[in-house]
Scaffold this motif. Structure first.
Motif, short mmCIF file in Angstrom:
data_model
loop_
_atom_site.label_atom_id
_atom_site.label_comp_id
_atom_site.label_asym_id
_atom_site.label_seq_id
_atom_site.Cartn_x
_atom_site.Cartn_y
_atom_site.Cartn_z
N ALA A 96 -15.24 -17.80 72.30
CA ALA A 96 -15.44 -18.95 71.39
C ALA A 96 -16.89 -19.45 71.50
O ALA A 96 -17.52 -19.81 70.50
CB ALA A 96 -14.47 -20.07 71.73
N SER A 97 -17.42 -19.45 72.72
CA SER A 97 -18.80 -19.89 72.92
C SER A 97 -19.78 -18.96 72.19
O SER A 97 -20.68 -19.42 71.48
CB SER A 97 -19.09 -19.93 74.42
N ILE A 98 -19.58 -17.65 72.37
CA ILE A 98 -20.49 -16.67 71.75
C ILE A 98 -20.42 -16.76 70.22
O ILE A 98 -21.45 -16.80 69.53
CB ILE A 98 -20.16 -15.24 72.23
N VAL A 116 -22.94 -22.41 80.12
CA VAL A 116 -22.24 -21.15 80.36
C VAL A 116 -21.48 -21.20 81.68
O VAL A 116 -21.79 -22.01 82.56
CB VAL A 116 -23.20 -19.93 80.35
N ALA A 117 -20.50 -20.28 81.78
CA ALA A 117 -19.66 -20.26 82.97
C ALA A 117 -20.28 -19.39 84.06
O ALA A 117 -20.12 -19.67 85.24
CB ALA A 117 -18.28 -19.74 82.60
N LEU A 123 -26.42 -14.40 80.03
CA LEU A 123 -27.26 -13.30 79.55
C LEU A 123 -26.99 -13.02 78.07
O LEU A 123 -27.92 -12.84 77.27
CB LEU A 123 -27.00 -12.05 80.40
N ILE A 124 -25.72 -13.03 77.71
CA ILE A 124 -25.36 -12.75 76.30
C ILE A 124 -25.97 -13.83 75.39
O ILE A 124 -26.57 -13.52 74.36
CB ILE A 124 -23.83 -12.68 76.12
N LEU A 125 -25.84 -15.10 75.81
CA LEU A 125 -26.39 -16.16 74.94
C LEU A 125 -27.91 -16.09 74.88
O LEU A 125 -28.51 -16.33 73.83
CB LEU A 125 -25.94 -17.54 75.44
N GLU A 126 -28.54 -15.74 76.01
CA GLU A 126 -30.00 -15.60 76.00
C GLU A 126 -30.41 -14.46 75.07
O GLU A 126 -31.36 -14.58 74.30
CB GLU A 126 -30.54 -15.36 77.42
N VAL A 133 -30.12 -22.32 77.78
CA VAL A 133 -28.84 -21.93 78.38
C VAL A 133 -28.74 -22.66 79.72
O VAL A 133 -29.65 -22.58 80.55
CB VAL A 133 -28.77 -20.41 78.59
N ILE A 134 -27.63 -23.39 79.90
CA ILE A 134 -27.50 -24.16 81.14
C ILE A 134 -26.31 -23.66 81.97
O ILE A 134 -25.26 -23.34 81.44
CB ILE A 134 -27.36 -25.68 80.87
N TYR A 135 -26.56 -23.64 83.28
CA TYR A 135 -25.58 -23.13 84.24
C TYR A 135 -25.19 -24.30 85.16
O TYR A 135 -25.70 -24.39 86.27
CB TYR A 135 -26.21 -22.02 85.10
#
Ligand code: ATP
Length: 232
Positions: A96-98, A116-117, A123-126, A133-135
């Motif tokens: 859903a996020s992607i 991201v989880a 990596l995919i979102l980047e 992108v926040i972790y």
């Protein structure tokens, strides 16, 4: 898709024109971010598929709507495409996020933040081109590690290798002009600000003289700033 019964795109357009952010995903992270934005005076359009979460935040955000953010048409009906800043706070449901990020990027949203989880998700979102992108778990874990191991009262790594540390003023600095302490040469750090026990934060300069019990903000390379915070 039928027009959403209790929300028109006109409201979304009005919110988008103001200093505003759309927050998609109103779990623990998204709701706390959305409420903090509201407290700081930013208008927020909140979106979640979960009706209970939408109800719980009703009246606390500028507008809260139940919708599936992977559905481009639904987002367009809410005028999400008119927002300059969108936060995607969907961590657990990676697909859903992607999909949501892909739809938002396709709409040309200028600035997208996504939580991201894990690294794979990040990596995919980047690679997709998400701007920030926040972790949260990873970053908070690293931050707390520095608090647990040292004397720092607070710690922020501004970028890898460079940190801002809150600490008690060490005895060796008390009673001297900061400009006369040779701090930068000896420790490779700068005291950026200080706070008296009962006062407010003030910027420090070469003429600042620290007192016993002052709290200071030290900036510098991470290892230097951290070792400096250990001094008593
Ligand atoms: P938390 O912020 O609570 O840690 P999390 O990282 O575990 O959340 P999820 O629980 O997967 O992430 O998602 C956060 C929120 O996003 C949930 O409230 C969920 O209902 C919402 N959400 C998930 N998928 C969608 C979607 N397609 N459209 C809108 N909202 C969604």
């Amino acid at each position: 898709m039928a027009r959403l019964p209790f929300f028109g795109g006109d409201t979304g357009r009005r919110i988008a024109e103001a200093d505003s952010v759309a927050v998609i995903g109103l779990g623990r992270f998204g709701s706390s971010l959305a409420l903090e934005l509201m407290a700081a005076g930013t208008e927020v359009l909140g979106i979640d598929v979960d009706e209970d979460l939408v109800q719980a935040l009703n009246g606390r955000l500028t507008q809260v709507v139940r919708a599936d953010s992977t559905n481009e048409e639904a987002l367009r009906q809410l005028a999400v495409d008119e927002f300059d800043r969108v936060v995607v706070a969907i961590g657990g449901e990676i697909s859903a996020s992607i999909l949501t990020c892909s739809v938002l990027l396709g709409m040309g949203i200028p600035v997208i933040w996504a939580k991201v989880a894990d690294d794979r998700h990040g990596l995919i979102l980047e690679q997709l081109g998400v701007h920030h992108v926040i972790y949260p778990e990873k970053e908070m874990g690293r931050r707390v590690a520095h608090l647990v191991r040292g004397a720092a009262l607070d710690y922020i790594e501004v970028d890898p290798g460079y940190a801002l540390v809150k600490a008690s003023a060490p005895v060796m600095l008390v009673g001297k002009r900061l400009g006369d302490t040779g701090l930068r040469v000896a420790y490779d750090v700068t005291v950026a600000a200080f706070k008296r026990a009962d006062g407010e934060w003030r910027n420090a300069d070469a003429d600042t003289v620290l007192h016993t019990g002052d709290t200071i903000l030290v900036v510098g390379p991470t290892a230097s700033a951290e070792s400096f915070a250990q001094l008593r």
